[in-house]
Design an enzyme around this catalytic site. Structure first.
Site, PDB file in Angstrom:
ATOM      1  N   ASN A  32       0.825  -1.228   0.000  1.00  0.00           N
ATOM      2  CA  ASN A  32       0.000   0.000   0.000  1.00  0.00           C
ATOM      3  C   ASN A  32       0.852   1.268   0.000  1.00  0.00           C
ATOM      4  OD1 ASN A  32       0.925   0.237   2.609  1.00  0.00           O
ATOM      5  ND2 ASN A  32      -1.048  -0.165   3.589  1.00  0.00           N
ATOM      6  N   PHE A  72       5.243  -9.732   4.311  1.00  0.00           N
ATOM      7  CA  PHE A  72       6.065  -8.770   5.047  1.00  0.00           C
ATOM      8  C   PHE A  72       5.234  -7.601   5.581  1.00  0.00           C
ATOM      9  CE2 PHE A  72       9.189 -10.483   1.971  1.00  0.00           C
ATOM     10  CZ  PHE A  72      10.212 -10.831   2.834  1.00  0.00           C
ATOM     11  N   ASN A  91      -3.210  -3.376  12.044  1.00  0.00           N
ATOM     12  CA  ASN A  91      -2.456  -3.720  10.834  1.00  0.00           C
ATOM     13  C   ASN A  91      -1.837  -5.119  10.913  1.00  0.00           C
ATOM     14  OD1 ASN A  91      -1.673  -2.756   8.294  1.00  0.00           O
ATOM     15  ND2 ASN A  91       0.412  -2.506   9.047  1.00  0.00           N
ATOM     16  N   THR A 116       9.774 -12.041  14.404  1.00  0.00           N
ATOM     17  CA  THR A 116      10.819 -11.212  15.002  1.00  0.00           C
ATOM     18  C   THR A 116      11.358 -11.804  16.300  1.00  0.00           C
ATOM     19  OG1 THR A 116      11.171  -9.080  16.123  1.00  0.00           O
ATOM     20  CG2 THR A 116       8.937  -9.887  16.100  1.00  0.00           C
ATOM     21  N   TYR A 140       4.701  -4.539  19.495  1.00  0.00           N
ATOM     22  CA  TYR A 140       5.112  -5.077  18.189  1.00  0.00           C
ATOM     23  C   TYR A 140       5.349  -6.597  18.284  1.00  0.00           C
ATOM     24  CZ  TYR A 140       8.316  -6.321  14.435  1.00  0.00           C
ATOM     25  OH  TYR A 140       8.934  -6.973  13.397  1.00  0.00           O
ATOM     26  N   ILE A 206      24.123   6.910  22.245  1.00  0.00           N
ATOM     27  CA  ILE A 206      24.311   5.537  22.736  1.00  0.00           C
ATOM     28  C   ILE A 206      23.346   5.369  23.904  1.00  0.00           C
ATOM     29  CG2 ILE A 206      25.927   3.929  23.842  1.00  0.00           C
ATOM     30  CD1 ILE A 206      28.178   5.336  22.253  1.00  0.00           C
TER      31      ILE A 206
END
Ligand code: UDP
Length: 329
Positions: A32, A72, A91, A116, A140, A206
């Site tokens: 998309n 993906f 989503n 993941t 996530y 960092i």
């Protein structure tokens, strides 16, 4: 193989599309373009479409006689997922369920799924193998784990055959230097370091130097995007040969600290980078290193990019050629 690649215009997607096309498979990119870049697959067969556009998804699968899907299309920023879980559940979970349902309607039962290392959360043991405890520490990771479980249920009930690939830290770019990592906003270490080398950022932050590691910074397992792409193709081939559903880790088995990555980038680019030590970023485990023995043994996968200097050099080529990423009109 006739393959639909959802999210094929994204970072890992576009590298996988290129590799599939090199092997002369028929590839249809379905994206998309919310996160993806058309430019990254400009020579491929492309359908601009959304996972929620059931009609277009079905028509595309039928028109191109799709035999398998590589999925993906998902949102993948940890920080964003904590701020806006609705977006991620919608989503990554609803979108994927819709895809599974359309596949089922079209009689397609082969799926390679982007998962993941975030499904594991804080590890109990290093290296992490696939049987490790799965307690994601962010939304996530949770959305990906939910879909892994849903696929297992669909496999039992409806005969879906899937391979879920749990990526550790994806990085690098194709050697041609014409496709690479371009996220907005960018939050990953290597692109941020290289953008600092290009003078596009003042300093690299960092995130904490008080971790229980040798130099006090977090250690991650950086895996080249083309090694990931190769794993998707091996997974597809296994499914076409009748393999059972499976879940595999993908990492190169070596850990590098944030400081080591920055030092390597300085070596590769010849540029001294300004560093700033800041507090830890919430939810960052000290060490994440994969055991990828299972996919090596079962599918014969081997990472080619085991040298982190080579990985960073490939990313550097992309960033130098495209300091502003894919600029599209
Ligand atoms: N990191 C950092 N500064 C940055 C971005 C990342 O120190 O600007 C650290 C981060 O804390 C982690 C490592 O680099 O330890 C890799 O982070 P990245 O966001 O690239 O991937 P993640 O491990 O979160 O998937």
């Amino acid at each position: 193989m006739r393959i639909l690649v959802t999210g094929g215009a994204g970072y890992i997607g576009s590298h996988t599309v290129r590799m599939l096309e090199k092997e002369d498979h028929r590839v249809i990119v379905y994206d998309n373009l919310i996160k993806g870049h058309h430019e990254s697959v400009k020579n491929s067969c492309f359908v601009e479409g959304d996972l929620f556009d059931t009609k277009l998804l079905k028509e595309t699968m039928e028109q191109y006689k799709i035999e398998a899907v590589v999925h993906f299309a998902a949102y993948s920023l940890v920080g964003e997922s904590m701020e806006n879980p609705q977006l991620y559940y919608h989503n990554n979970v609803n979108g994927t369920l819709n895809l599974l349902n359309v596949m089922q309607e079209c009689g397609i039962n082969k799926l390679v799924f982007s998962s993941t290392a975030a499904v594991y959360g804080e590890p109990e043991l290093i290296p992490i193998d696939e049987s490790a405890r799965k307690e994601p520490t962010n939304v996530y990771g949770r959305t990906k784990l939910i879909m892994e479980n849903a696929m297992a249920d669909y496999a039992k009930a409806y005969g879906l055959k899937y391979i879920a690939l749990r990526y550790f830290n994806a990085c690098g770019a194709d050697e041609h230097g014409d496709i690479g990592e371009d996220h907005t906003p960018e939050s990953h270490l290597i692109p941020l370091v290289l953008q600092t080398c290009l003078g596009k950022r003042d300093a690299i932050k960092i995130f904490g130097d008080d971790y229980p590691t040798e130099d006090g910074t977090c250690i991650r397992d950086y895996i080249h995007v083309n090694d990931l792409a190769k794993a998707h193709i091996l997974s597809l081939k296994a499914l076409f040969k009748g393999a059972e559903s499976a879940v595999y880790n993908l990492g190169n088995g070596n850990g590098f600290s944030v400081k080591e990555i920055i030092e390597t980038a300085e070596k590769v680019t010849g540029i001294t980078i300004k560093k700033e030590i800041t507090p830890r970023r919430a939810g960052d485990p000290a060490i994440l290193i994969a055991s990828s023995e299972k996919i090596k043994k079962e599918l014969g996968w081997q990472p080619e990019y085991t040298d982190v200097e080579k990985v960073i050099a490939s990313a550097w080529k992309w960033h130098q050629n495209h300091p502003n990423g894919f600029v599209e009109g």
